[in-house]
Design an enzyme around this catalytic site. Structure first.
Site, mmCIF file in Angstrom:
data_model
loop_
_atom_site.group_PDB
_atom_site.id
_atom_site.type_symbol
_atom_site.label_atom_id
_atom_site.label_comp_id
_atom_site.label_asym_id
_atom_site.label_seq_id
_atom_site.Cartn_x
_atom_site.Cartn_y
_atom_site.Cartn_z
ATOM 1 N N ARG A 48 0.816 -1.219 0.000
ATOM 2 C CA ARG A 48 0.000 0.000 0.000
ATOM 3 C C ARG A 48 0.846 1.264 0.000
ATOM 4 N NH1 ARG A 48 -3.859 -0.765 4.336
ATOM 5 N NH2 ARG A 48 -2.282 0.081 5.709
ATOM 6 N N TYR A 101 -10.461 24.436 -7.912
ATOM 7 C CA TYR A 101 -11.049 23.254 -8.548
ATOM 8 C C TYR A 101 -12.304 22.851 -7.742
ATOM 9 C CZ TYR A 101 -11.227 18.308 -9.979
ATOM 10 O OH TYR A 101 -11.617 17.082 -10.428
ATOM 11 N N ASP A 173 -1.867 24.300 -5.459
ATOM 12 C CA ASP A 173 -2.217 23.307 -6.482
ATOM 13 C C ASP A 173 -1.524 23.751 -7.771
ATOM 14 O OD1 ASP A 173 -3.418 21.869 -8.578
ATOM 15 O OD2 ASP A 173 -5.311 21.657 -7.486
ATOM 16 N N LYS A 198 -3.262 14.935 -15.105
ATOM 17 C CA LYS A 198 -3.302 15.881 -16.218
ATOM 18 C C LYS A 198 -2.013 15.779 -17.035
ATOM 19 C CE LYS A 198 -7.249 16.896 -14.430
ATOM 20 N NZ LYS A 198 -7.488 17.916 -13.431
HETATM 21 C C1 LIG Z 1 -8.225 17.722 -12.247
HETATM 22 C C2 LIG Z 1 -7.747 18.566 -11.133
HETATM 23 C C3 LIG Z 1 -7.673 18.049 -9.849
HETATM 24 C C4 LIG Z 1 -8.151 16.651 -9.510
HETATM 25 O O1 LIG Z 1 -7.427 15.663 -10.167
HETATM 26 P P1 LIG Z 1 -8.046 14.184 -10.354
HETATM 27 O O2 LIG Z 1 -6.858 13.348 -10.617
HETATM 28 O O3 LIG Z 1 -9.006 14.270 -11.478
HETATM 29 O O4 LIG Z 1 -8.713 13.842 -9.065
HETATM 30 C C5 LIG Z 1 -7.186 18.866 -8.847
HETATM 31 N N1 LIG Z 1 -6.792 20.129 -9.105
HETATM 32 C C6 LIG Z 1 -6.853 20.659 -10.332
HETATM 33 C C7 LIG Z 1 -6.405 22.048 -10.560
HETATM 34 C C8 LIG Z 1 -7.328 19.893 -11.392
HETATM 35 O O5 LIG Z 1 -7.411 20.432 -12.607
#
Ligand SMILES: *Cc1c(COP(=O)(O)O)cnc(C)c1O
Length: 385
Positions: A48, A101, A173, A198
Protein backbone atom coordinates in the site's frame (compact mmCIF):
# COMPACT_ATOMS: atom_id res chain seq x y z
CA UNK A 1 24.15 21.81 -12.58
CA UNK A 2 22.32 20.07 -15.41
CA UNK A 3 19.03 21.47 -16.72
CA UNK A 4 15.86 20.22 -14.92
CA UNK A 5 14.57 18.32 -17.98
CA UNK A 6 17.85 16.40 -18.11
CA UNK A 7 17.76 15.58 -14.42
CA UNK A 8 14.15 14.39 -14.54
CA UNK A 9 14.97 12.03 -17.40
CA UNK A 10 17.93 10.59 -15.50
CA UNK A 11 16.61 10.14 -11.94
CA UNK A 12 16.71 6.40 -11.32
CA UNK A 13 16.22 4.52 -8.12
CA UNK A 14 18.19 1.64 -6.64
CA UNK A 15 17.42 -1.39 -8.77
CA UNK A 16 18.21 -4.99 -8.11
CA UNK A 17 20.79 -5.81 -10.75
CA UNK A 18 18.66 -5.13 -13.82
CA UNK A 19 19.45 -2.23 -16.09
CA UNK A 20 16.30 -1.58 -18.07
CA UNK A 21 15.58 2.08 -18.88
CA UNK A 22 12.20 1.88 -17.15
CA UNK A 23 11.63 0.25 -13.78
CA UNK A 24 9.61 -2.97 -13.52
CA UNK A 25 6.05 -2.64 -12.24
CA UNK A 26 5.70 -4.50 -8.96
CA UNK A 27 2.03 -5.47 -8.68
CA UNK A 28 2.04 -6.40 -5.04
CA UNK A 29 0.07 -6.22 -1.88
CA UNK A 30 2.16 -8.83 -0.04
CA UNK A 31 5.92 -8.41 0.31
CA UNK A 32 7.71 -11.55 1.57
CA UNK A 33 10.46 -11.55 4.24
CA UNK A 34 12.88 -14.18 5.57
CA UNK A 35 12.81 -13.38 9.29
CA UNK A 36 10.36 -12.06 11.84
CA UNK A 37 12.63 -9.09 12.43
CA UNK A 38 12.65 -8.20 8.73
CA UNK A 39 8.86 -8.66 8.57
CA UNK A 40 8.31 -6.01 11.24
CA UNK A 41 11.25 -3.68 10.61
CA UNK A 42 11.31 -3.36 6.82
CA UNK A 43 9.96 -0.30 5.07
CA UNK A 44 7.93 -0.54 3.00
CA UNK A 45 6.65 -3.76 4.43
CA UNK A 46 3.40 -3.73 2.52
CA UNK A 47 2.42 -2.73 -1.03
CA UNK A 48 0.00 0.00 0.00
CA UNK A 49 2.87 2.40 0.69
CA UNK A 50 4.33 1.67 -2.72
CA UNK A 51 7.51 -0.20 -3.64
CA UNK A 52 10.69 0.70 -5.53
CA UNK A 53 8.81 2.07 -8.55
CA UNK A 54 7.02 4.54 -6.27
CA UNK A 55 10.33 5.61 -4.72
CA UNK A 56 11.67 6.30 -8.21
CA UNK A 57 8.59 8.41 -9.04
CA UNK A 58 8.96 10.29 -5.75
CA UNK A 59 12.60 11.06 -6.53
CA UNK A 60 11.68 12.43 -9.95
CA UNK A 61 8.90 14.58 -8.45
CA UNK A 62 11.40 15.97 -5.90
CA UNK A 63 13.60 16.97 -8.85
CA UNK A 64 10.64 18.57 -10.59
CA UNK A 65 9.64 20.78 -7.66
CA UNK A 66 13.04 21.21 -6.01
CA UNK A 67 11.71 19.51 -2.87
CA UNK A 68 12.87 16.89 -0.39
CA UNK A 69 9.68 14.87 0.27
CA UNK A 70 6.75 13.49 -1.72
CA UNK A 71 3.71 11.50 -0.67
CA UNK A 72 1.74 9.89 -3.50
CA UNK A 73 -2.05 9.71 -3.72
CA UNK A 74 -4.41 7.89 -6.01
CA UNK A 75 -5.67 11.02 -7.80
CA UNK A 76 -5.35 14.78 -7.79
CA UNK A 77 -8.38 15.42 -5.61
CA UNK A 78 -7.03 13.03 -2.99
CA UNK A 79 -3.71 14.93 -3.03
CA UNK A 80 -5.53 18.24 -2.40
CA UNK A 81 -7.56 16.67 0.40
CA UNK A 82 -4.50 15.00 1.97
CA UNK A 83 -2.58 18.28 1.98
CA UNK A 84 -5.40 20.26 3.56
CA UNK A 85 -6.34 17.56 6.09
CA UNK A 86 -2.68 17.36 7.19
CA UNK A 87 -2.70 21.03 8.25
CA UNK A 88 -5.93 21.25 10.23
CA UNK A 89 -7.61 20.11 13.41
CA UNK A 90 -11.06 20.69 14.89
CA UNK A 91 -11.70 24.34 15.63
CA UNK A 92 -9.43 25.48 12.82
CA UNK A 93 -10.07 27.55 9.71
CA UNK A 94 -8.94 27.33 6.07
CA UNK A 95 -8.83 29.96 3.32
CA UNK A 96 -9.29 28.78 -0.27
CA UNK A 97 -9.74 30.70 -3.55
CA UNK A 98 -13.10 31.24 -5.15
CA UNK A 99 -11.57 29.83 -8.34
CA UNK A 100 -10.44 26.54 -6.73
CA UNK A 101 -11.05 23.25 -8.55
CA UNK A 102 -14.71 22.47 -7.76
CA UNK A 103 -14.25 19.23 -5.78
CA UNK A 104 -11.49 20.89 -3.68
CA UNK A 105 -13.93 23.68 -2.83
CA UNK A 106 -16.57 21.06 -2.05
CA UNK A 107 -14.18 19.29 0.37
CA UNK A 108 -13.52 22.60 2.13
CA UNK A 109 -17.18 23.49 2.43
CA UNK A 110 -18.67 20.06 3.15
CA UNK A 111 -16.14 17.66 4.68
CA UNK A 112 -14.06 20.19 6.65
CA UNK A 113 -17.26 21.44 8.25
CA UNK A 114 -18.07 17.92 9.45
CA UNK A 115 -14.52 17.77 10.85
CA UNK A 116 -15.19 20.98 12.82
CA UNK A 117 -13.03 23.14 10.55
CA UNK A 118 -14.50 26.22 8.91
CA UNK A 119 -13.48 27.45 5.45
CA UNK A 120 -13.78 30.80 3.69
CA UNK A 121 -13.43 31.62 0.00
CA UNK A 122 -11.17 34.48 -1.00
CA UNK A 123 -10.90 36.48 -4.22
CA UNK A 124 -7.98 34.84 -6.08
CA UNK A 125 -6.62 38.32 -6.97
CA UNK A 126 -6.58 39.39 -3.30
CA UNK A 127 -2.74 39.34 -3.00
CA UNK A 128 -1.45 40.76 0.30
CA UNK A 129 -5.05 41.66 1.22
CA UNK A 130 -5.32 38.05 2.40
CA UNK A 131 -3.99 39.41 5.74
CA UNK A 132 -7.44 40.84 6.48
CA UNK A 133 -9.09 37.42 6.06
CA UNK A 134 -6.77 35.52 8.37
CA UNK A 135 -8.28 34.64 11.73
CA UNK A 136 -6.49 33.59 14.91
CA UNK A 137 -7.61 30.01 14.16
CA UNK A 138 -6.54 29.98 10.46
CA UNK A 139 -4.46 26.83 9.91
CA UNK A 140 -3.90 26.71 6.14
CA UNK A 141 -4.17 28.85 3.01
CA UNK A 142 -4.87 26.96 -0.19
CA UNK A 143 -3.83 28.57 -3.49
CA UNK A 144 -4.53 27.52 -7.06
CA UNK A 145 -2.97 29.66 -9.79
CA UNK A 146 -4.34 30.03 -12.37
CA UNK A 147 -7.74 29.17 -10.98
CA UNK A 148 -9.91 26.44 -12.49
CA UNK A 149 -12.31 27.59 -15.27
CA UNK A 150 -11.74 31.34 -14.82
CA UNK A 151 -7.91 31.39 -14.90
CA UNK A 152 -7.21 34.26 -12.49
CA UNK A 153 -3.63 34.28 -11.20
CA UNK A 154 -2.87 34.74 -7.51
CA UNK A 155 0.10 36.73 -6.25
CA UNK A 156 1.75 33.72 -4.60
CA UNK A 157 4.72 35.57 -2.98
CA UNK A 158 2.37 38.22 -1.55
CA UNK A 159 0.20 35.52 0.04
CA UNK A 160 3.06 33.31 1.24
CA UNK A 161 4.83 36.32 2.80
CA UNK A 162 1.76 37.16 4.88
CA UNK A 163 1.25 33.48 5.79
CA UNK A 164 4.90 32.95 6.81
CA UNK A 165 4.85 35.96 9.12
CA UNK A 166 1.97 34.24 10.93
CA UNK A 167 3.27 30.67 10.72
CA UNK A 168 0.36 29.49 8.54
CA UNK A 169 1.23 26.80 5.96
CA UNK A 170 0.38 27.53 2.32
CA UNK A 171 -0.58 24.82 -0.18
CA UNK A 172 -0.38 25.46 -3.94
CA UNK A 173 -2.22 23.31 -6.48
CA UNK A 174 0.35 23.39 -9.30
CA UNK A 175 -1.48 21.20 -11.81
CA UNK A 176 -1.69 23.87 -14.55
CA UNK A 177 2.01 24.79 -14.31
CA UNK A 178 2.76 21.04 -14.08
CA UNK A 179 5.81 21.69 -11.89
CA UNK A 180 7.61 22.98 -14.94
CA UNK A 181 6.30 26.50 -15.59
CA UNK A 182 5.79 27.46 -11.93
CA UNK A 183 7.91 26.65 -8.85
CA UNK A 184 5.71 27.43 -5.83
CA UNK A 185 8.27 26.33 -3.19
CA UNK A 186 10.69 28.96 -4.52
CA UNK A 187 7.90 31.52 -4.14
CA UNK A 188 7.52 30.74 -0.44
CA UNK A 189 4.84 28.01 -0.51
CA UNK A 190 5.14 25.14 1.98
CA UNK A 191 3.30 22.37 0.13
CA UNK A 192 2.69 21.73 -3.58
CA UNK A 193 -0.01 19.39 -4.84
CA UNK A 194 -0.42 17.91 -8.30
CA UNK A 195 -3.14 16.16 -10.20
CA UNK A 196 -0.61 14.01 -12.10
CA UNK A 197 -3.67 12.79 -14.00
CA UNK A 198 -3.30 15.88 -16.22
CA UNK A 199 0.07 16.75 -17.78
CA UNK A 200 2.35 14.40 -15.88
CA UNK A 201 0.50 11.27 -16.98
CA UNK A 202 -0.25 13.21 -20.15
CA UNK A 203 -2.21 10.57 -22.07
CA UNK A 204 -5.64 10.52 -20.37
CA UNK A 205 -5.10 6.91 -19.30
CA UNK A 206 -4.34 7.01 -15.57
CA UNK A 207 -4.91 8.89 -12.33
CA UNK A 208 -2.35 10.12 -9.84
CA UNK A 209 -1.79 12.69 -7.13
CA UNK A 210 1.27 14.01 -5.32
CA UNK A 211 1.83 16.08 -2.18
CA UNK A 212 5.28 17.64 -2.15
CA UNK A 213 7.16 19.60 0.54
CA UNK A 214 10.59 20.35 1.95
CA UNK A 215 9.26 20.96 5.46
CA UNK A 216 10.00 17.98 7.74
CA UNK A 217 7.26 18.78 10.24
CA UNK A 218 4.59 19.14 7.56
CA UNK A 219 5.87 15.98 5.86
CA UNK A 220 5.41 13.99 9.11
CA UNK A 221 1.86 15.23 9.35
CA UNK A 222 1.20 14.40 5.67
CA UNK A 223 2.55 10.86 6.23
CA UNK A 224 0.43 10.34 9.35
CA UNK A 225 -2.72 11.59 7.60
CA UNK A 226 -1.99 9.43 4.57
CA UNK A 227 -1.53 6.36 6.81
CA UNK A 228 -4.74 7.10 8.71
CA UNK A 229 -6.78 7.38 5.51
CA UNK A 230 -5.00 4.50 3.75
CA UNK A 231 -3.93 6.66 0.82
CA UNK A 232 -1.72 5.20 -1.89
CA UNK A 233 -1.12 5.04 -5.64
CA UNK A 234 -1.68 1.88 -7.70
CA UNK A 235 1.53 0.52 -9.28
CA UNK A 236 0.33 0.75 -12.88
CA UNK A 237 -0.69 4.37 -12.37
CA UNK A 238 2.65 5.10 -10.70
CA UNK A 239 4.42 3.60 -13.71
CA UNK A 240 2.44 5.73 -16.16
CA UNK A 241 3.08 8.87 -14.11
CA UNK A 242 6.83 8.21 -14.06
CA UNK A 243 6.87 7.47 -17.78
CA UNK A 244 4.92 10.67 -18.42
CA UNK A 245 7.36 12.75 -16.36
CA UNK A 246 10.24 11.83 -18.69
CA UNK A 247 8.59 13.60 -21.65
CA UNK A 248 6.73 16.30 -19.71
CA UNK A 249 8.83 19.25 -20.84
CA UNK A 250 8.65 18.33 -24.53
CA UNK A 251 4.88 17.89 -24.46
CA UNK A 252 4.36 21.05 -22.41
CA UNK A 253 6.24 23.22 -24.86
CA UNK A 254 4.16 21.82 -27.71
CA UNK A 255 0.90 22.42 -25.74
CA UNK A 256 2.13 25.93 -24.89
CA UNK A 257 2.90 26.96 -28.47
CA UNK A 258 -0.32 25.51 -29.88
CA UNK A 259 -2.46 27.07 -27.13
CA UNK A 260 -0.91 30.53 -27.62
CA UNK A 261 -1.48 30.29 -31.36
CA UNK A 262 -5.12 29.26 -30.89
CA UNK A 263 -5.77 31.76 -28.08
CA UNK A 264 -4.54 34.65 -30.24
CA UNK A 265 -6.62 33.43 -33.17
CA UNK A 266 -9.70 33.19 -30.95
CA UNK A 267 -9.11 36.67 -29.46
CA UNK A 268 -9.44 38.13 -32.98
CA UNK A 269 -12.73 36.32 -33.75
CA UNK A 270 -15.95 38.37 -33.79
CA UNK A 271 -17.76 35.56 -31.90
CA UNK A 272 -15.34 35.88 -28.95
CA UNK A 273 -15.74 38.44 -26.17
CA UNK A 274 -12.64 37.57 -24.12
CA UNK A 275 -9.89 34.97 -23.94
CA UNK A 276 -8.85 34.02 -20.40
CA UNK A 277 -5.16 33.17 -20.76
CA UNK A 278 -2.57 34.75 -18.44
CA UNK A 279 0.19 34.64 -21.08
CA UNK A 280 -1.74 36.99 -23.41
CA UNK A 281 -0.65 40.63 -22.95
CA UNK A 282 -4.37 41.56 -22.76
CA UNK A 283 -4.78 39.52 -19.54
CA UNK A 284 -5.10 41.55 -16.32
CA UNK A 285 -2.67 39.02 -14.78
CA UNK A 286 -0.05 39.26 -17.51
CA UNK A 287 2.53 41.14 -15.38
CA UNK A 288 2.21 38.59 -12.58
CA UNK A 289 2.47 35.75 -15.06
CA UNK A 290 5.70 37.19 -16.51
CA UNK A 291 7.16 37.57 -13.04
CA UNK A 292 6.30 34.10 -11.66
CA UNK A 293 5.90 31.69 -14.60
CA UNK A 294 8.42 30.55 -17.20
CA UNK A 295 5.75 29.45 -19.66
CA UNK A 296 2.10 28.56 -20.07
CA UNK A 297 0.31 25.29 -20.64
CA UNK A 298 -2.47 24.31 -23.01
CA UNK A 299 -5.58 25.06 -20.95
CA UNK A 300 -7.44 28.37 -21.13
CA UNK A 301 -10.92 29.92 -21.12
CA UNK A 302 -12.98 31.70 -23.74
CA UNK A 303 -16.02 33.92 -23.14
CA UNK A 304 -18.17 34.06 -26.24
CA UNK A 305 -20.36 36.96 -27.27
CA UNK A 306 -24.11 36.43 -26.91
CA UNK A 307 -25.07 33.21 -28.68
CA UNK A 308 -28.30 33.02 -30.72
CA UNK A 309 -31.01 30.51 -29.73
CA UNK A 310 -29.77 26.93 -30.24
CA UNK A 311 -26.34 28.25 -31.29
CA UNK A 312 -24.34 26.41 -28.63
CA UNK A 313 -25.80 23.02 -29.58
CA UNK A 314 -25.06 23.66 -33.28
CA UNK A 315 -21.52 24.79 -32.37
CA UNK A 316 -20.79 21.70 -30.24
CA UNK A 317 -22.23 19.34 -32.86
CA UNK A 318 -19.51 20.47 -35.32
CA UNK A 319 -16.65 19.55 -32.98
CA UNK A 320 -14.94 16.20 -33.58
CA UNK A 321 -11.23 16.81 -32.98
CA UNK A 322 -12.24 18.67 -29.80
CA UNK A 323 -13.77 16.06 -27.50
CA UNK A 324 -16.26 17.06 -24.83
CA UNK A 325 -15.32 15.54 -21.50
CA UNK A 326 -13.75 16.26 -18.12
CA UNK A 327 -10.07 16.30 -17.24
CA UNK A 328 -7.31 17.60 -19.52
CA UNK A 329 -3.55 17.40 -20.10
CA UNK A 330 -3.65 14.58 -22.64
CA UNK A 331 -2.63 14.57 -26.30
CA UNK A 332 -6.15 15.22 -27.57
CA UNK A 333 -7.92 18.59 -27.64
CA UNK A 334 -11.00 19.09 -25.47
CA UNK A 335 -13.67 21.77 -25.22
CA UNK A 336 -16.39 22.05 -22.61
CA UNK A 337 -19.06 24.66 -21.85
CA UNK A 338 -18.53 25.65 -18.20
CA UNK A 339 -21.52 27.69 -17.07
CA UNK A 340 -23.15 24.60 -15.55
CA UNK A 341 -20.28 24.04 -13.09
CA UNK A 342 -19.31 27.65 -12.36
CA UNK A 343 -19.89 28.55 -8.71
CA UNK A 344 -18.37 31.83 -7.59
CA UNK A 345 -19.03 34.01 -4.58
CA UNK A 346 -16.73 36.92 -5.49
CA UNK A 347 -16.52 38.86 -8.77
CA UNK A 348 -19.46 38.89 -11.12
CA UNK A 349 -19.31 35.76 -13.16
CA UNK A 350 -23.03 35.40 -13.69
CA UNK A 351 -24.34 38.81 -14.74
CA UNK A 352 -21.48 40.68 -16.33
CA UNK A 353 -20.56 38.37 -19.17
CA UNK A 354 -21.35 38.81 -22.84
CA UNK A 355 -22.03 35.09 -23.35
CA UNK A 356 -21.16 31.52 -22.33
CA UNK A 357 -17.82 30.47 -20.85
CA UNK A 358 -15.90 27.67 -22.60
CA UNK A 359 -12.76 25.84 -21.46
CA UNK A 360 -10.36 24.64 -24.10
CA UNK A 361 -7.51 22.19 -23.70
CA UNK A 362 -5.23 22.32 -26.73
CA UNK A 363 -3.78 18.91 -27.48
CA UNK A 364 -0.97 17.95 -29.81
CA UNK A 365 -2.90 18.02 -33.11
CA UNK A 366 -1.90 20.48 -35.87
CA UNK A 367 -3.29 23.88 -34.88
CA UNK A 368 -4.42 24.54 -38.46
CA UNK A 369 -6.81 21.57 -38.19
CA UNK A 370 -8.16 22.83 -34.86
CA UNK A 371 -8.73 26.32 -36.30
CA UNK A 372 -10.50 24.91 -39.36
CA UNK A 373 -12.84 22.91 -37.13
CA UNK A 374 -13.63 25.91 -34.91
CA UNK A 375 -14.20 28.03 -38.03
CA UNK A 376 -16.89 25.57 -39.17
CA UNK A 377 -18.38 25.44 -35.69
CA UNK A 378 -18.56 29.25 -35.46
CA UNK A 379 -20.40 29.35 -38.78
CA UNK A 380 -22.93 26.85 -37.40
CA UNK A 381 -23.27 28.86 -34.17
CA UNK A 382 -24.58 31.87 -36.10
CA UNK A 383 -27.52 29.96 -37.51
CA UNK A 384 -28.58 27.28 -39.97
CA UNK A 385 -27.08 27.98 -43.41
C1 LIG B 1 -8.23 17.72 -12.25
C2 LIG B 1 -7.75 18.57 -11.13
C3 LIG B 1 -7.67 18.05 -9.85
C4 LIG B 1 -8.15 16.65 -9.51
O1 LIG B 1 -7.43 15.66 -10.17
P1 LIG B 1 -8.05 14.18 -10.35
O2 LIG B 1 -6.86 13.35 -10.62
O3 LIG B 1 -9.01 14.27 -11.48
O4 LIG B 1 -8.71 13.84 -9.07
C5 LIG B 1 -7.19 18.87 -8.85
N1 LIG B 1 -6.79 20.13 -9.11
C6 LIG B 1 -6.85 20.66 -10.33
C7 LIG B 1 -6.40 22.05 -10.56
C8 LIG B 1 -7.33 19.89 -11.39
O5 LIG B 1 -7.41 20.43 -12.61
Amino acid sequence: MKRPETRIIHTRGQRLGSVTVNPPVERASTVLFQTEKALYDSKPGYGRMGLSLHRELEAALCELEGASHVRLASNGLQACVLAIASCVEAGGHVLFPDSAYGPTARFCERRLKIMGVSATRYDPRIGGGIADMIRPETQAIFIESPGSLTFELSDIPAITTVARERGIPTIVDNTWGAGYFLKPLALGADIVVHAMTKYIVGHADAFGGAVITSDNRLYSSICATSEDYGIGLAPDDAYLALRGLRTLHTRLHAHEAAALDLANWLAARPEVSEVLHPALPSSPDHTLWKRDFTGSSGLFGVILNAVPEGGMDRFLAELHLFGMGFSWGGFESLLIPCDEQLTRSTGNWTDNRAGPLLRIHVGLEAVSDLKAELDTAFAALKGPA
